[in-house]
Design a protein around this motif. Structure first.
Motif, short mmCIF file in Angstrom:
data_model
loop_
_atom_site.label_atom_id
_atom_site.label_comp_id
_atom_site.label_asym_id
_atom_site.label_seq_id
_atom_site.Cartn_x
_atom_site.Cartn_y
_atom_site.Cartn_z
N ASN A 220 0.80 -1.22 0.00
CA ASN A 220 0.00 0.00 0.00
C ASN A 220 0.84 1.28 0.00
O ASN A 220 0.55 2.20 -0.76
CB ASN A 220 -0.95 -0.01 1.20
CG ASN A 220 -1.82 1.23 1.25
OD1 ASN A 220 -2.59 1.51 0.33
ND2 ASN A 220 -1.70 1.99 2.33
N PRO A 221 1.91 1.40 0.83
CA PRO A 221 2.72 2.62 0.75
C PRO A 221 3.34 2.85 -0.62
O PRO A 221 3.36 3.99 -1.11
CB PRO A 221 3.81 2.39 1.82
CG PRO A 221 3.21 1.41 2.76
CD PRO A 221 2.36 0.52 1.93
N ALA A 222 3.83 1.77 -1.25
CA ALA A 222 4.40 1.91 -2.59
C ALA A 222 3.34 2.33 -3.60
O ALA A 222 3.59 3.19 -4.46
CB ALA A 222 5.05 0.60 -3.02
N MET A 223 2.15 1.75 -3.50
CA MET A 223 1.08 2.11 -4.43
C MET A 223 0.67 3.57 -4.25
O MET A 223 0.46 4.30 -5.23
CB MET A 223 -0.13 1.21 -4.20
CG MET A 223 -1.24 1.42 -5.22
SD MET A 223 -2.84 0.77 -4.69
CE MET A 223 -3.25 1.92 -3.36
N MET A 224 0.55 4.03 -3.00
CA MET A 224 0.16 5.42 -2.77
C MET A 224 1.23 6.38 -3.26
O MET A 224 0.92 7.46 -3.79
CB MET A 224 -0.09 5.63 -1.27
CG MET A 224 -1.25 4.82 -0.71
SD MET A 224 -2.81 5.11 -1.59
CE MET A 224 -3.08 6.83 -1.25
N PHE A 225 2.50 6.00 -3.11
CA PHE A 225 3.59 6.85 -3.62
C PHE A 225 3.53 6.94 -5.14
O PHE A 225 3.67 8.03 -5.72
CB PHE A 225 4.93 6.27 -3.17
CG PHE A 225 6.11 7.03 -3.69
CD1 PHE A 225 6.53 8.20 -3.07
CD2 PHE A 225 6.81 6.58 -4.81
CE1 PHE A 225 7.63 8.91 -3.56
CE2 PHE A 225 7.89 7.28 -5.31
CZ PHE A 225 8.30 8.46 -4.69
N ILE A 226 3.33 5.80 -5.81
CA ILE A 226 3.24 5.80 -7.27
C ILE A 226 2.02 6.57 -7.74
O ILE A 226 2.07 7.31 -8.73
CB ILE A 226 3.22 4.35 -7.79
CG1 ILE A 226 4.55 3.66 -7.51
CG2 ILE A 226 2.89 4.30 -9.27
CD1 ILE A 226 4.57 2.18 -7.81
N GLU A 227 0.91 6.41 -7.02
CA GLU A 227 -0.31 7.14 -7.41
C GLU A 227 -0.12 8.64 -7.28
O GLU A 227 -0.61 9.42 -8.11
CB GLU A 227 -1.47 6.68 -6.53
CG GLU A 227 -2.81 7.27 -6.92
CD GLU A 227 -3.96 6.64 -6.17
OE1 GLU A 227 -4.83 7.39 -5.69
OE2 GLU A 227 -3.98 5.39 -6.05
N LYS A 228 0.61 9.06 -6.26
CA LYS A 228 0.81 10.49 -6.04
C LYS A 228 1.83 11.07 -7.00
O LYS A 228 1.64 12.19 -7.51
CB LYS A 228 1.25 10.72 -4.60
CG LYS A 228 1.46 12.18 -4.24
CD LYS A 228 1.89 12.32 -2.78
CE LYS A 228 2.10 13.79 -2.42
NZ LYS A 228 2.54 13.94 -1.00
N ARG A 229 2.91 10.33 -7.25
CA ARG A 229 4.02 10.88 -8.04
C ARG A 229 3.93 10.57 -9.53
O ARG A 229 4.50 11.31 -10.35
CB ARG A 229 5.35 10.32 -7.50
CG ARG A 229 5.62 10.67 -6.06
CD ARG A 229 5.87 12.14 -5.88
NE ARG A 229 6.21 12.45 -4.49
CZ ARG A 229 6.47 13.68 -4.04
NH1 ARG A 229 6.44 14.70 -4.90
NH2 ARG A 229 6.74 13.89 -2.77
#
Length: 450
Positions: free
Chosen positions: A61-70
């Motif tokens: 989830n943290p990696a997905m949220m980072f990719i979604e944001k950036r």
């Protein structure tokens, strides 16, 4: 006249019934612990794909949220700049695809590059184990022959050490390695079942990542429907704190262990230490456990190297000590920070307690679990102190006691006078000392302005 029904009788009956049920359950668990454990194990095996999916979703989830944001947000916002279409599902889909692709690529690299070398190293150790044991015996005897004082001292206290090592310890270690190797190489059905659970878990994790906001909203509905507003909000806040503590520690520790494993592989490869991949995997995996993990990984690795080349074993020990210092003082604090909020003593206490209860798994989850328990107790204590109008800061209680009386002379400690904590009485002085508070400062400022 009809007698009015007393609700307290009904409440007392319900409480008595629940107490009796609790006693029956406790008796059953206490005297049928094996059946209870077996049932729990079967239940875990049944829901293992769901558990694996939840675990994958949680760590990804943290990696997905980072990719979604950036990545996803800028690209989709640029493409659909003038469109009024809801682009959130598209962003989430792209983020999940990128995240799962990176995760599968990592798994493929681990399985294709690391696992074969680890299996090959274990097979090589099994084949050459008698030769390694003989070389270690020769080296040990040469050391003793060159140092007769040490030889005499050792044989005075440990005359049967060598015999025990060769006749008892060596066969047991060899059998242990063989059984571990058999479990890795053999068991084709177990491997197939594990792969099937892995595939189902990955599919479940995709659904969880795609709809995590919906599941969280449904859980909040249940909480608000079951509890009062204040307790519901407290429970939700505690859940958020637990998620922050678990997520920060889990993802940070995994990343930290991967970095340490890679660094260990690079350094010991430079010094041409044998079985570099196997030893790096052992060091990296055990590094997940705080404090005790480096020792758990270094000891078996050092024993393997010791049987091959004792001098390289010394080099390996020095390398591991340096790596752990770098990890504890540079890498770990940068990645983890103060994610648990526990002091060193409580970290060791948590690892010891949960490790004794749940083994290696307990040593891993013990720190974040105890951090949540510690925070809950701290919150409860602070709330009770605030209701009693007592100070929350621990520093107040290091040299002070609270008393509601005006003046209490009982030693050299500072004594609180009133519940407002405006005044304190210091033993040995005849005057009451005024403590300036923020409220007093604001009052003085307003008076000066007037």
């Amino acid at each position: 006249m009809r007698r009015k029904f007393d609700k307290r009788i009904l409440q007392g009956g319900i409480v008595l019934f629940l107490v009796i049920c609790g006693c029956i359950i406790f008796y059953y668990v206490l005297f049928n612990s094996q059946d209870f454990s077996a049932a729990g194990a079967r239940l875990i095996r049944l829901f293992l794909p769901i558990i694996m999916g939840a675990f994958f979703a949680y760590i990804l989830n943290p990696a997905m949220m980072f990719i979604e944001k950036r990545v996803s947000n800028p690209i989709i916002n640029l493409l659909f700049k003038k469109s009024k279409r809801n682009t959130k599902p598209i962003k989430r889909t792209i983020s999940i695809i990128i995240t799962m692709s990176l995760f599968l690529a990592f798994l493929y690299a681990m399985i294709n590059l690391v696992v074969p070398q680890v299996v090959s190293s274990i097979e090589n150790i099994i084949i050459k184990f008698p030769a390694y044991a003989d070389s270690l015996n020769v080296w040990f005897n040469s050391i003793l022959e060159d140092n007769p004082e040490i030889k005499e001292l050792l044989f005075t206290y440990t005359s049967s050490m060598e015999e025990w090592f060769m006749n008892s310890a060596v066969p047991k270690i060899q059998d242990l390695i063989k059984s571990a190797s058999t479990g890795i190489i053999g068991g084709v059905m177990s491997v197939i079942k594990a792969l099937l659970n892995l595939i189902i878990g990955l599919i479940v994790s995709i659904y969880l990542l795609a709809n995590k906001e919906l599941f969280c909203a449904q859980a909040k509905k249940i909480v608000y429907a079951s509890l009062r507003e204040e307790r519901a909000n407290n429970l939700i806040n505690n859940a958020r704190f637990a998620n922050k503590t678990f997520g920060g520690f889990l993802s940070g520790k995994i990343l930290d262990s991967i970095i340490i494993g890679v660094l260990c592989f690079v350094v010991i490869s430079m010094f041409k230490i044998p079985y570099a991949v196997l030893i790096s995997v052992i060091v990296g995996v055990t590094n997940i456990i705080p404090y005790f993990g480096p020792f758990l990984g270094a000891i078996p690795s050092a024993i393997i190297i010791l049987m091959i080349d004792p001098m390289k074993c010394l080099t390996f020990v020095i390398i591991v000590l340096i790596l752990q210092q770098v990890d504890g003082n540079i890498i770990g604090p940068k990645i983890l920070g103060d994610s648990t909020g526990l002091s060193s003593f409580w970290v060791i206490f948590a690892i010891t307690l949960f490790g004794g209860l749940f083994g290696v798994f307990g040593m891993f989850i013990g720190v974040p679990v105890f951090a949540v328990i510690y925070a809950a107790i701290k919150t409860f204590v602070n709330q009770r102190l605030e209701k009693k109008e007592l100070p929350v800061s621990t520093s107040f209680y290091m040299e002070s006691d609270y008393h509601s009386d005006e003046i209490i002379n009982s030693g050299e400690k500072i004594k609180f006078v009133k519940k407002t904590f405006d005044n304190i009485y210091v033993e040995g002085k005849k005057k009451v000392v005024k403590v300036t508070t923020e409220e007093d400062n604001s009052t003085n400022d307003s008076t000066n302005n007037q």
